[in-house]
Scaffold this motif. Sequence first.
Motif, PDB file in Angstrom:
ATOM      1  N   GLY A  44      -3.990   1.293  31.708  1.00  0.00           N
ATOM      2  CA  GLY A  44      -2.889   1.569  32.621  1.00  0.00           C
ATOM      3  C   GLY A  44      -2.162   0.304  33.023  1.00  0.00           C
ATOM      4  N   LEU A  45      -2.920  -0.739  33.316  1.00  0.00           N
ATOM      5  CA  LEU A  45      -2.300  -2.022  33.648  1.00  0.00           C
ATOM      6  C   LEU A  45      -1.559  -2.599  32.443  1.00  0.00           C
ATOM      7  CD1 LEU A  45      -5.183  -3.553  35.784  1.00  0.00           C
ATOM      8  CD2 LEU A  45      -2.993  -2.682  36.614  1.00  0.00           C
ATOM      9  N   LEU A  46      -2.145  -2.465  31.253  1.00  0.00           N
ATOM     10  CA  LEU A  46      -1.482  -2.937  30.037  1.00  0.00           C
ATOM     11  C   LEU A  46      -0.193  -2.164  29.788  1.00  0.00           C
ATOM     12  CD1 LEU A  46      -1.536  -4.645  27.378  1.00  0.00           C
ATOM     13  CD2 LEU A  46      -2.695  -2.694  26.344  1.00  0.00           C
ATOM     14  N   GLY A  47      -0.253  -0.854  29.963  1.00  0.00           N
ATOM     15  CA  GLY A  47       0.948  -0.037  29.764  1.00  0.00           C
ATOM     16  C   GLY A  47       2.056  -0.403  30.738  1.00  0.00           C
ATOM     17  N   GLY A  48       1.694  -0.652  31.991  1.00  0.00           N
ATOM     18  CA  GLY A  48       2.699  -1.073  32.968  1.00  0.00           C
ATOM     19  C   GLY A  48       3.295  -2.422  32.639  1.00  0.00           C
ATOM     20  N   TRP A  49       2.442  -3.343  32.187  1.00  0.00           N
ATOM     21  CA  TRP A  49       2.925  -4.669  31.822  1.00  0.00           C
ATOM     22  C   TRP A  49       3.822  -4.600  30.580  1.00  0.00           C
ATOM     23  CZ3 TRP A  49       1.813  -7.851  27.529  1.00  0.00           C
ATOM     24  CH2 TRP A  49       2.293  -9.147  27.632  1.00  0.00           C
ATOM     25  N   LEU A  50       3.398  -3.834  29.572  1.00  0.00           N
ATOM     26  CA  LEU A  50       4.216  -3.698  28.360  1.00  0.00           C
ATOM     27  C   LEU A  50       5.557  -3.042  28.663  1.00  0.00           C
ATOM     28  CD1 LEU A  50       1.618  -2.614  25.648  1.00  0.00           C
ATOM     29  CD2 LEU A  50       2.821  -4.794  25.823  1.00  0.00           C
ATOM     30  N   GLY A  51       5.552  -2.051  29.542  1.00  0.00           N
ATOM     31  CA  GLY A  51       6.804  -1.413  29.927  1.00  0.00           C
ATOM     32  C   GLY A  51       7.757  -2.387  30.596  1.00  0.00           C
ATOM     33  N   GLY A  72      -0.982   2.692  26.793  1.00  0.00           N
ATOM     34  CA  GLY A  72      -1.791   1.493  27.023  1.00  0.00           C
ATOM     35  C   GLY A  72      -3.277   1.781  26.900  1.00  0.00           C
ATOM     36  N   SER A  73      -3.719   2.929  27.409  1.00  0.00           N
ATOM     37  CA  SER A  73      -5.130   3.304  27.323  1.00  0.00           C
ATOM     38  C   SER A  73      -5.558   3.579  25.887  1.00  0.00           C
ATOM     39  CB  SER A  73      -5.401   4.533  28.188  1.00  0.00           C
ATOM     40  OG  SER A  73      -5.191   4.244  29.537  1.00  0.00           O
ATOM     41  N   VAL A  74      -4.700   4.201  25.101  1.00  0.00           N
ATOM     42  CA  VAL A  74      -5.019   4.447  23.689  1.00  0.00           C
ATOM     43  C   VAL A  74      -5.136   3.117  22.946  1.00  0.00           C
ATOM     44  CG1 VAL A  74      -4.107   5.398  21.525  1.00  0.00           C
ATOM     45  CG2 VAL A  74      -4.070   6.780  23.604  1.00  0.00           C
ATOM     46  N   ILE A  75      -4.238   2.183  23.239  1.00  0.00           N
ATOM     47  CA  ILE A  75      -4.297   0.862  22.591  1.00  0.00           C
ATOM     48  C   ILE A  75      -5.602   0.160  22.924  1.00  0.00           C
ATOM     49  CG2 ILE A  75      -3.279  -1.459  22.589  1.00  0.00           C
ATOM     50  CD1 ILE A  75      -0.533  -0.082  22.968  1.00  0.00           C
ATOM     51  N   VAL A  76      -5.979   0.159  24.210  1.00  0.00           N
ATOM     52  CA  VAL A  76      -7.221  -0.506  24.619  1.00  0.00           C
ATOM     53  C   VAL A  76      -8.431   0.206  24.022  1.00  0.00           C
ATOM     54  CG1 VAL A  76      -8.671  -1.101  26.598  1.00  0.00           C
ATOM     55  CG2 VAL A  76      -6.216  -1.469  26.701  1.00  0.00           C
ATOM     56  N   LEU A  77      -8.406   1.538  23.965  1.00  0.00           N
ATOM     57  CA  LEU A  77      -9.517   2.288  23.376  1.00  0.00           C
ATOM     58  C   LEU A  77      -9.678   1.964  21.893  1.00  0.00           C
ATOM     59  CD1 LEU A  77     -11.731   4.438  23.653  1.00  0.00           C
ATOM     60  CD2 LEU A  77      -9.993   6.154  23.189  1.00  0.00           C
TER      61      LEU A  77
END
Length: 87
Positions: free
Chosen positions: A40-47, A71-76
């Motif tokens: 979620g943090l990664l997705g927010g940062w990428l956005g 973002g969660s799929v990427i981290v998974l």
Amino acid sequence: MGIIAWILIGLIAGAVAKALTPGKDPGGCLVTMLIGIVGGLLGGWLGKVIFGVHSINGFFSLSTWIAAIVGSVIVLLLYRAVTGRSR
């Protein structure tokens, strides 16, 4: 308040990401929650970096949830690649 909201969204997004990606994961419920929070943090940062949007448009905004789930799929997928299959 933005980071706390992304953590809450990330908890749910981690479960959704685990449901969307086929296969078994080496982690349990706690790992899924951590992956969701980081995703979620990664997705927010990428956005913010790629599309120039605010870190959170609103808790019920569709773009917020899509960013967190992606973002969660990427981290998974990265977690699966690093841990590998133990069979």
